[in-house]
Design a protein around this motif. Sequence first.
Motif, PDB file in Angstrom:
ATOM      1  N   SER A   1       7.140   3.040  -5.526  1.00  0.00           N
ATOM      2  CA  SER A   1       6.222   3.899  -4.778  1.00  0.00           C
ATOM      3  C   SER A   1       6.878   4.485  -3.539  1.00  0.00           C
ATOM      4  CB  SER A   1       4.974   3.103  -4.371  1.00  0.00           C
ATOM      5  OG  SER A   1       4.267   2.673  -5.512  1.00  0.00           O
TER       6      SER A   1
ATOM      7  N   LYS B   1       0.824  -1.201   0.000  1.00  0.00           N
ATOM      8  CA  LYS B   1       0.000   0.000   0.000  1.00  0.00           C
ATOM      9  C   LYS B   1       0.865   1.262   0.000  1.00  0.00           C
ATOM     10  CE  LYS B   1      -3.859  -2.390   0.631  1.00  0.00           C
ATOM     11  NZ  LYS B   1      -3.312  -3.733   0.859  1.00  0.00           N
ATOM     12  N   HIS B   2       0.290   2.347  -0.495  1.00  0.00           N
ATOM     13  CA  HIS B   2       0.979   3.636  -0.462  1.00  0.00           C
ATOM     14  C   HIS B   2       0.918   4.188   0.956  1.00  0.00           C
ATOM     15  CE1 HIS B   2       1.694   7.951  -1.317  1.00  0.00           C
ATOM     16  NE2 HIS B   2       2.439   7.479  -2.294  1.00  0.00           N
ATOM     17  N   ASN B   3       1.933   4.958   1.346  1.00  0.00           N
ATOM     18  CA  ASN B   3       1.987   5.499   2.708  1.00  0.00           C
ATOM     19  C   ASN B   3       0.740   6.288   3.071  1.00  0.00           C
ATOM     20  OD1 ASN B   3       4.442   4.375   3.323  1.00  0.00           O
ATOM     21  ND2 ASN B   3       5.641   6.235   3.043  1.00  0.00           N
ATOM     22  N   THR B   4       0.177   7.017   2.116  1.00  0.00           N
ATOM     23  CA  THR B   4      -1.023   7.814   2.391  1.00  0.00           C
ATOM     24  C   THR B   4      -2.168   6.927   2.858  1.00  0.00           C
ATOM     25  OG1 THR B   4      -0.368   9.455   0.738  1.00  0.00           O
ATOM     26  CG2 THR B   4      -2.682   9.451   1.416  1.00  0.00           C
ATOM     27  N   ASP B   5      -2.336   5.773   2.210  1.00  0.00           N
ATOM     28  CA  ASP B   5      -3.407   4.854   2.587  1.00  0.00           C
ATOM     29  C   ASP B   5      -3.128   4.210   3.944  1.00  0.00           C
ATOM     30  OD1 ASP B   5      -4.781   5.287   0.156  1.00  0.00           O
ATOM     31  OD2 ASP B   5      -3.461   3.859  -0.848  1.00  0.00           O
TER      32      ASP B   5
ATOM     33  N   PRO C   1      -0.659   6.490  -7.537  1.00  0.00           N
ATOM     34  CA  PRO C   1       0.196   5.369  -7.130  1.00  0.00           C
ATOM     35  C   PRO C   1      -0.297   4.038  -7.673  1.00  0.00           C
ATOM     36  CG  PRO C   1      -1.240   5.970  -5.325  1.00  0.00           C
ATOM     37  CD  PRO C   1      -1.478   6.990  -6.410  1.00  0.00           C
ATOM     38  N   LYS C   2       0.558   3.026  -7.601  1.00  0.00           N
ATOM     39  CA  LYS C   2       0.143   1.661  -7.932  1.00  0.00           C
ATOM     40  C   LYS C   2      -1.061   1.290  -7.058  1.00  0.00           C
ATOM     41  CE  LYS C   2       5.033   0.454  -8.554  1.00  0.00           C
ATOM     42  NZ  LYS C   2       6.148  -0.374  -8.041  1.00  0.00           N
TER      43      LYS C   2
ATOM     44  N   GLU D   1       8.015   7.944  -5.933  1.00  0.00           N
ATOM     45  CA  GLU D   1       6.603   8.274  -5.789  1.00  0.00           C
ATOM     46  C   GLU D   1       6.260   9.695  -6.217  1.00  0.00           C
ATOM     47  OE1 GLU D   1       5.234   8.306  -1.770  1.00  0.00           O
ATOM     48  OE2 GLU D   1       6.763   9.727  -1.091  1.00  0.00           O
TER      49      GLU D   1
END
Length: 224
Positions: free
Chosen positions: A110, A46-50, A141-142, A135
């Motif tokens: 990412s 997962k992306h850091n934001t999520d 993002p992916k 990123e």
Amino acid sequence: MKAAIFDMDGVIVDTNPHHRTAWRKYFERYGKPLTDDDFVRYVSGKHNTDILTHLFPDRPLSGAESRQLAAEKEALFRELYLPDITPVPGLPAFLQLLRNAGMLTAVGTSAPVENLDFIIDALNLRSYFDVLLDESKVTRPKPDPAIYQKAMKMLGVEPHESIIFEDSTTGIRAAKAAGAYVIGLATTESAEELLRIGADEVIRDFTELTPERFQELRSRSVSV
């Protein structure tokens, strides 16, 4: 095949155990446990934001807050990983094989640029890559294919001329959506899972890509 494009975490370096430790310590810093099941569900790939949205579900984060919190976690990761940093087995020799074959190469990760620079320079791999994308180079993002599409554009190649190496569910989906031939590395998911979600084939590490198998791979991927 004209180009090989690599994810970083789980492909160039098997950082997942250290990311798991860093996230667990980071979650504990904010008073929230992170179980192995939660790591797989909310963190891995997962992306850091999520991930931060899961960590702070009742606290809307501004863009600046999210970037600062993510930077704190990544600094913790680099501190933990520095004593153990090592490439996935066989990678340096495989990169030299690609260079000798005249293939173009890129990284599409990412991760933040600080992590990308940290790993590429610590392992002295910068000279092997024509393009490095982190990123910040894309807005989606992916599993969106944007980062791989941009890598192909910068390399000047078409999807059918490209091989992408990935290890995660989101990464495999991004690579397949980009239209490339996809090789999964079984560092994060099982080989069966990587094939189920779309990898064209799976390897354990780059020691399996001998010169003979690499030539077979180039021939097979061209026909797909």
